[in-house]
Design a protein around this motif. Structure first.
Motif, PDB file in Angstrom:
ATOM      1  N   LYS A 187     105.637   3.323  59.478  1.00  0.00           N
ATOM      2  CA  LYS A 187     106.027   4.344  60.369  1.00  0.00           C
ATOM      3  C   LYS A 187     106.121   5.749  59.478  1.00  0.00           C
ATOM      4  N   ALA A 188     105.867   6.709  60.270  1.00  0.00           N
ATOM      5  CA  ALA A 188     106.172   8.015  59.373  1.00  0.00           C
ATOM      6  C   ALA A 188     107.213   8.220  58.876  1.00  0.00           C
ATOM      7  N   SER A 189     107.412   9.332  57.516  1.00  0.00           N
ATOM      8  CA  SER A 189     108.414   9.344  56.765  1.00  0.00           C
ATOM      9  C   SER A 189     108.646  10.835  56.892  1.00  0.00           C
ATOM     10  N   TYR A 190     109.912  11.355  56.935  1.00  0.00           N
ATOM     11  CA  TYR A 190     110.242  12.696  56.445  1.00  0.00           C
ATOM     12  C   TYR A 190     111.681  12.729  56.074  1.00  0.00           C
ATOM     13  N   CYS A 191     112.227  13.940  55.726  1.00  0.00           N
ATOM     14  CA  CYS A 191     113.436  14.026  55.129  1.00  0.00           C
ATOM     15  C   CYS A 191     114.174  15.122  55.986  1.00  0.00           C
ATOM     16  N   ILE A 192     115.622  14.982  56.145  1.00  0.00           N
ATOM     17  CA  ILE A 192     116.355  15.975  56.694  1.00  0.00           C
ATOM     18  C   ILE A 192     117.304  16.141  55.721  1.00  0.00           C
ATOM     19  N   VAL A 193     117.795  17.438  55.467  1.00  0.00           N
ATOM     20  CA  VAL A 193     118.849  18.048  54.487  1.00  0.00           C
ATOM     21  C   VAL A 193     119.519  18.736  55.523  1.00  0.00           C
ATOM     22  N   GLU A 194     121.189  18.382  55.454  1.00  0.00           N
ATOM     23  CA  GLU A 194     122.024  19.173  56.463  1.00  0.00           C
ATOM     24  C   GLU A 194     122.906  19.943  55.444  1.00  0.00           C
ATOM     25  N   ILE A 195     123.071  21.117  55.307  1.00  0.00           N
ATOM     26  CA  ILE A 195     123.790  21.743  54.296  1.00  0.00           C
ATOM     27  C   ILE A 195     124.996  22.524  55.067  1.00  0.00           C
ATOM     28  N   ASN A 196     126.402  22.278  54.768  1.00  0.00           N
ATOM     29  CA  ASN A 196     127.370  23.096  55.185  1.00  0.00           C
ATOM     30  C   ASN A 196     127.881  23.826  54.109  1.00  0.00           C
ATOM     31  N   ASN A 197     129.386  24.264  54.577  1.00  0.00           N
ATOM     32  CA  ASN A 197     129.713  25.168  53.399  1.00  0.00           C
ATOM     33  C   ASN A 197     130.269  24.867  52.161  1.00  0.00           C
ATOM     34  N   ARG A 198     130.562  23.272  52.169  1.00  0.00           N
ATOM     35  CA  ARG A 198     131.219  22.714  51.111  1.00  0.00           C
ATOM     36  C   ARG A 198     130.631  21.502  50.693  1.00  0.00           C
ATOM     37  N   SER A 199     129.556  20.945  51.529  1.00  0.00           N
ATOM     38  CA  SER A 199     129.055  19.790  51.317  1.00  0.00           C
ATOM     39  C   SER A 199     127.278  19.850  51.772  1.00  0.00           C
ATOM     40  N   TYR A 200     126.872  18.529  51.306  1.00  0.00           N
ATOM     41  CA  TYR A 200     125.224  18.589  52.042  1.00  0.00           C
ATOM     42  C   TYR A 200     125.314  17.061  52.176  1.00  0.00           C
ATOM     43  N   GLN A 201     124.324  16.707  53.053  1.00  0.00           N
ATOM     44  CA  GLN A 201     123.800  15.258  53.172  1.00  0.00           C
ATOM     45  C   GLN A 201     122.468  15.293  53.432  1.00  0.00           C
ATOM     46  N   THR A 202     121.717  14.042  53.009  1.00  0.00           N
ATOM     47  CA  THR A 202     120.410  13.867  53.018  1.00  0.00           C
ATOM     48  C   THR A 202     120.044  12.579  53.540  1.00  0.00           C
ATOM     49  N   SER A 203     118.750  12.423  54.130  1.00  0.00           N
ATOM     50  CA  SER A 203     118.326  11.296  54.683  1.00  0.00           C
ATOM     51  C   SER A 203     116.966  11.096  54.886  1.00  0.00           C
ATOM     52  N   ILE A 204     116.519   9.929  54.794  1.00  0.00           N
ATOM     53  CA  ILE A 204     115.041   9.758  54.957  1.00  0.00           C
ATOM     54  C   ILE A 204     115.039   9.084  56.432  1.00  0.00           C
ATOM     55  N   VAL A 205     114.255   9.717  57.237  1.00  0.00           N
ATOM     56  CA  VAL A 205     113.859   9.222  58.752  1.00  0.00           C
ATOM     57  C   VAL A 205     112.646   8.690  58.954  1.00  0.00           C
ATOM     58  N   ARG A 206     112.506   7.541  59.470  1.00  0.00           N
ATOM     59  CA  ARG A 206     111.375   6.775  59.854  1.00  0.00           C
ATOM     60  C   ARG A 206     110.991   6.949  61.327  1.00  0.00           C
ATOM     61  N   VAL A 207     109.708   7.241  61.560  1.00  0.00           N
ATOM     62  CA  VAL A 207     109.282   7.506  62.986  1.00  0.00           C
ATOM     63  C   VAL A 207     108.248   6.788  63.411  1.00  0.00           C
ATOM     64  N   ASP A 208     108.331   6.043  64.464  1.00  0.00           N
ATOM     65  CA  ASP A 208     107.269   5.136  64.974  1.00  0.00           C
ATOM     66  C   ASP A 208     106.116   6.206  65.600  1.00  0.00           C
ATOM     67  N   PHE A 209     104.874   5.787  65.484  1.00  0.00           N
ATOM     68  CA  PHE A 209     103.538   6.393  66.032  1.00  0.00           C
ATOM     69  C   PHE A 209     102.731   5.402  66.509  1.00  0.00           C
ATOM     70  N   ASN A 210     101.555   5.718  67.294  1.00  0.00           N
ATOM     71  CA  ASN A 210     100.856   5.011  67.984  1.00  0.00           C
ATOM     72  C   ASN A 210      99.723   4.657  66.824  1.00  0.00           C
ATOM     73  N   VAL A 211     100.075   3.575  66.118  1.00  0.00           N
ATOM     74  CA  VAL A 211      99.197   2.897  65.003  1.00  0.00           C
ATOM     75  C   VAL A 211      97.814   2.681  65.700  1.00  0.00           C
ATOM     76  N   ASN A 212      97.707   2.131  66.457  1.00  0.00           N
ATOM     77  CA  ASN A 212      96.698   1.490  67.217  1.00  0.00           C
ATOM     78  C   ASN A 212      95.778   2.643  67.677  1.00  0.00           C
ATOM     79  N   LYS A 213      96.369   3.629  68.145  1.00  0.00           N
ATOM     80  CA  LYS A 213      95.323   4.985  68.544  1.00  0.00           C
ATOM     81  C   LYS A 213      94.640   5.427  67.381  1.00  0.00           C
ATOM     82  N   VAL A 214      95.568   5.568  66.173  1.00  0.00           N
ATOM     83  CA  VAL A 214      94.803   6.145  65.088  1.00  0.00           C
ATOM     84  C   VAL A 214      93.804   5.520  64.153  1.00  0.00           C
ATOM     85  N   ILE A 215      93.880   4.081  64.546  1.00  0.00           N
ATOM     86  CA  ILE A 215      92.623   3.053  64.032  1.00  0.00           C
ATOM     87  C   ILE A 215      91.665   3.277  64.904  1.00  0.00           C
ATOM     88  N   GLU A 216      91.881   3.363  66.126  1.00  0.00           N
ATOM     89  CA  GLU A 216      90.575   3.712  66.985  1.00  0.00           C
ATOM     90  C   GLU A 216      90.007   5.067  66.928  1.00  0.00           C
TER      91      GLU A 216
END
Length: 238
Positions: A187-216
């Motif tokens: 699954k594709a991977s990317y990161c989100i960083v959310e920053i507020n006035n007093r804090s921040y949070q981070t997360s790794i996001v995984r996303v489905d994509f059409n694997v078979n189409k890419v192989i073709e």
């Protein structure tokens, strides 16, 4: 402020489409691209055109450098050098002079600040596009190679294996790969960083994509080394 960091698309425009749709659905405010846009995938031109259309900050990765000037001896194992240059030549043939100039002139790092939180983003290390610093590296190595500026969050790519780690009160993130994940999850991977006035949070996001189409696509376009690259896309690992 919600920020998305993506990287290592490697010409997999199908995965890139899926990631950008996910980013849109998550109402991200700004996106940043940390390199390796075209090389080793079936749609180098479309991937590059999409990235440029975002009109966001983009930096250079080692694979972008390879597209511009080829893969040199000593940069990869000797047994794969010839094949990787065949792949590079195929990729180069799909691009025009403007594309090559764009890749060649990309900067190598980003220094950002939002709501008082400072971010240093780069592809592999701040000083080297090719050096590999894995998640398992010691704290001493990471501090020497990656934590070279005084900021709150450090973000890099290159190793295709996402993680989040805290060292001496600093947050270190590897955002993984959009197009060629190496951690066993196809699954594709990317990161989100959310920053507020007093804090921040981070997360790794995984996303489905059409694997078979890419192989073709690899097969239909007669991509050099199609079998190996298709296997990586299918398994999510080398």
């Amino acid at each position: 402020m919600k920020l998305a960091f993506i990287s290592d698309i490697h010409g997999n425009a199908v995965a890139l489409d899926a990631v950008l749709q996910d980013i849109k659905e998550k109402n991200v405010d700004k996106a940043f691209v940390l390199g390796d846009i075209c090389f080793r995938g079936p749609e180098p031109k479309r991937a590059l055109d999409i990235i440029r259309s975002l009109e966001c900050d983009v930096i250079k990765g080692n694979a972008d450098e390879w597209v511009v000037r080829g893969v040199r001896e000593g940069e990869v194992p000797s047994q794969v050098l010839e094949m990787m240059n065949k792949e590079r030549d195929w990729t180069y043939s799909k691009l025009d002079a403007f594309d090559i100039s764009y890749l060649g002139n990309l900067p190598s790092e980003l220094e950002l600040e939002f709501a008082g939180k400072k971010i240093h983003a780069f592809h592999a290390t701040p000083k080297n596009l090719f050096e590999i610093i894995p998640q398992t590296a010691s704290g001493e190595v990471i501090k020497e190679k990656l934590l070279v500026k005084e900021v709150d969050i450090y973000i890099y790519a290159h190793i295709h294996k996402p993680y989040i780690r805290y060292i001496n009160g600093k947050c270190l993130i590897n955002i993984g790969s959009v197009g060629l994940p190496f951690d066993g999850l196809n699954k594709a991977s990317y990161c989100i960083v959310e920053i507020n006035n007093r804090s921040y949070q981070t997360s790794i996001v995984r996303v489905d994509f059409n694997v078979n189409k890419v192989i073709e696509q690899y097969k239909d376009l007669n991509y050099p080394n199609a079998e190996m690259l298709s296997g990586i896309v299918l398994r999510g690992k080398v």
